[in-house]
Design a protein around this motif. Structure first.
Motif, mmCIF file in Angstrom:
data_model
loop_
_atom_site.group_PDB
_atom_site.id
_atom_site.type_symbol
_atom_site.label_atom_id
_atom_site.label_comp_id
_atom_site.label_asym_id
_atom_site.label_seq_id
_atom_site.Cartn_x
_atom_site.Cartn_y
_atom_site.Cartn_z
ATOM 1 N N LEU A 70 0.810 -1.119 0.003
ATOM 2 C CA LEU A 70 -0.014 -0.038 -0.096
ATOM 3 C C LEU A 70 1.100 1.181 0.043
ATOM 4 C CD1 LEU A 70 -2.514 -0.987 2.879
ATOM 5 C CD2 LEU A 70 -2.865 -1.383 0.378
ATOM 6 N N ASP A 71 0.401 2.149 -0.501
ATOM 7 C CA ASP A 71 1.001 3.686 -0.543
ATOM 8 C C ASP A 71 0.439 4.149 0.702
ATOM 9 O OD1 ASP A 71 0.792 4.080 -4.056
ATOM 10 O OD2 ASP A 71 2.687 3.798 -2.617
ATOM 11 N N TRP A 77 -0.812 8.127 7.735
ATOM 12 C CA TRP A 77 0.229 7.652 8.333
ATOM 13 C C TRP A 77 -0.228 7.008 9.743
ATOM 14 C CZ3 TRP A 77 5.117 5.765 7.772
ATOM 15 C CH2 TRP A 77 5.984 5.534 8.794
ATOM 16 N N ASP A 78 -1.014 7.524 10.555
ATOM 17 C CA ASP A 78 -1.349 7.117 11.954
ATOM 18 C C ASP A 78 -2.242 5.729 11.728
ATOM 19 O OD1 ASP A 78 0.008 9.019 13.358
ATOM 20 O OD2 ASP A 78 -1.713 10.451 13.662
ATOM 21 N N GLU A 79 -2.839 5.874 10.788
ATOM 22 C CA GLU A 79 -3.927 4.661 10.573
ATOM 23 C C GLU A 79 -3.419 3.380 9.959
ATOM 24 O OE1 GLU A 79 -7.747 3.606 7.656
ATOM 25 O OE2 GLU A 79 -7.426 5.734 8.072
ATOM 26 N N LEU A 80 -2.701 3.608 9.114
ATOM 27 C CA LEU A 80 -1.914 2.262 8.451
ATOM 28 C C LEU A 80 -0.653 1.778 9.084
ATOM 29 C CD1 LEU A 80 -2.280 3.256 4.776
ATOM 30 C CD2 LEU A 80 -3.946 1.714 6.116
ATOM 31 N N VAL A 81 -0.054 2.715 9.957
ATOM 32 C CA VAL A 81 1.202 2.242 10.458
ATOM 33 C C VAL A 81 1.019 2.291 11.854
ATOM 34 C CG1 VAL A 81 3.629 2.590 10.906
ATOM 35 C CG2 VAL A 81 2.555 3.129 8.693
ATOM 36 N N LEU A 82 0.796 3.351 12.707
ATOM 37 C CA LEU A 82 1.048 3.367 14.043
ATOM 38 C C LEU A 82 -0.094 2.760 14.616
ATOM 39 C CD1 LEU A 82 2.186 7.279 14.479
ATOM 40 C CD2 LEU A 82 3.688 4.967 14.374
ATOM 41 N N VAL A 88 4.445 -3.947 10.883
ATOM 42 C CA VAL A 88 4.310 -3.259 9.394
ATOM 43 C C VAL A 88 5.695 -2.899 9.254
ATOM 44 C CG1 VAL A 88 3.511 -1.112 8.633
ATOM 45 C CG2 VAL A 88 2.023 -2.102 10.447
ATOM 46 N N LEU A 89 5.950 -3.274 7.767
ATOM 47 C CA LEU A 89 7.096 -2.905 7.100
ATOM 48 C C LEU A 89 6.782 -1.620 6.209
ATOM 49 C CD1 LEU A 89 9.522 -5.172 5.482
ATOM 50 C CD2 LEU A 89 8.577 -3.250 4.140
ATOM 51 N N THR A 115 1.219 -12.622 3.977
ATOM 52 C CA THR A 115 -0.129 -12.066 4.041
ATOM 53 C C THR A 115 -0.987 -12.400 5.468
ATOM 54 O OG1 THR A 115 -0.533 -12.579 1.876
ATOM 55 C CG2 THR A 115 -2.272 -12.049 2.885
ATOM 56 N N GLY A 116 -1.447 -11.395 5.986
ATOM 57 C CA GLY A 116 -2.212 -11.682 7.233
ATOM 58 C C GLY A 116 -1.465 -11.532 8.512
ATOM 59 N N ARG A 117 -0.029 -11.658 8.411
ATOM 60 C CA ARG A 117 0.726 -11.395 9.530
ATOM 61 C C ARG A 117 1.706 -10.113 9.479
ATOM 62 N NH1 ARG A 117 3.823 -17.007 10.272
ATOM 63 N NH2 ARG A 117 5.326 -16.025 8.934
ATOM 64 N N LEU A 118 1.877 -9.671 8.081
ATOM 65 C CA LEU A 118 2.678 -8.392 8.124
ATOM 66 C C LEU A 118 2.127 -7.389 7.102
ATOM 67 C CD1 LEU A 118 5.598 -7.069 8.370
ATOM 68 C CD2 LEU A 118 6.096 -8.332 6.442
ATOM 69 N N ARG A 119 1.973 -6.491 7.349
ATOM 70 C CA ARG A 119 1.511 -5.326 6.432
ATOM 71 C C ARG A 119 2.485 -4.480 5.899
ATOM 72 N NH1 ARG A 119 -2.705 -1.097 8.472
ATOM 73 N NH2 ARG A 119 -4.464 -2.716 8.110
ATOM 74 N N CYS A 120 2.807 -4.355 4.597
ATOM 75 C CA CYS A 120 3.852 -3.708 3.823
ATOM 76 C C CYS A 120 3.283 -2.523 3.268
ATOM 77 C CB CYS A 120 4.336 -4.596 2.608
ATOM 78 S SG CYS A 120 5.380 -5.916 3.428
ATOM 79 N N VAL A 121 3.848 -1.451 3.348
ATOM 80 C CA VAL A 121 3.713 0.127 2.809
ATOM 81 C C VAL A 121 4.915 0.445 2.280
ATOM 82 C CG1 VAL A 121 1.370 0.404 4.424
ATOM 83 C CG2 VAL A 121 3.743 1.335 5.143
#
Length: 172
Positions: A70-71, A77-82, A88-89, A115-121
């Motif tokens: 994801l971009d 930032w707060d919603e997708l990462v923090l 989260v990578l 997938t499901g264990r790590l979110r990559c942005v």
């Protein structure tokens, strides 16, 4: 009796020889050969290659691998990462950076494998300079790994897929 030496002979003997120019490294031609743990091997017909220049989608040649990544921007930032409970990578990158483009398919493979264990942005540092400054990003590509909103690990520069996978596995 000594033979007369012309000035052309002296000039030819003392002039430096032209040196061959070093070849530039091509970051775009590199494809890692090792497979990620749990990754499915790609078929020969589904291999990733840059599209031809006459293709209408030539500008999106590197976007094929980004469907799992994801971009993120300063507004998200707060919603997708923090606030994410999973690891989260975050890849800090810029479109003009060759090593960053090298890392895109590696991170896409990593996102699919976990997938499901790590979110990559990925975060474009040219468009989101405030976030890059907040985390003291001085060179790209830089990869930060977050867990429960807390920064856990930093990887600077282009690394192999196995090195990145081993780093990520410590936080899963």
């Amino acid at each position: 009796m000594a033979a007369a030496i012309s000035t052309k002979t002296i000039a030819a003997a003392t002039s430096p020889r032209p040196r061959p120019r070093p070849r530039a490294a091509s970051f775009l031609s590199f494809r890692p050969t090792a497979r990620l743990p749990g990754a499915v091997a790609a078929s020969s017909s589904g291999s990733r290659r840059c599209k031809a220049k006459d293709d209408t989608k030539a500008s999106a040649a590197f976007d094929d691998d980004d469907d799992a990544v994801l971009d993120v921007a300063e507004s998200t930032w707060d919603e997708l990462v923090l606030r994410c409970k999973a690891a989260v990578l975050v890849e800090f990158w810029a479109p003009w950076c060759g090593p960053c483009r090298l890392m895109h398919p590696i991170i896409a493979d990593l996102a699919k494998a976990y997938t499901g264990r790590l979110r990559c942005v990925k975060l474009n540092t040219d468009k989101n300079q405030d976030v890059a400054t907040r985390y003291s990003i001085r060179s790209i590509p830089t990869i930060l790994i977050f867990k429960n909103g807390e920064r856990k690990e930093t990887v600077i520069g282009a690394v192999t897929d196995t090195t990145l996978a081993k780093t990520v596995e410590r936080f899963l």
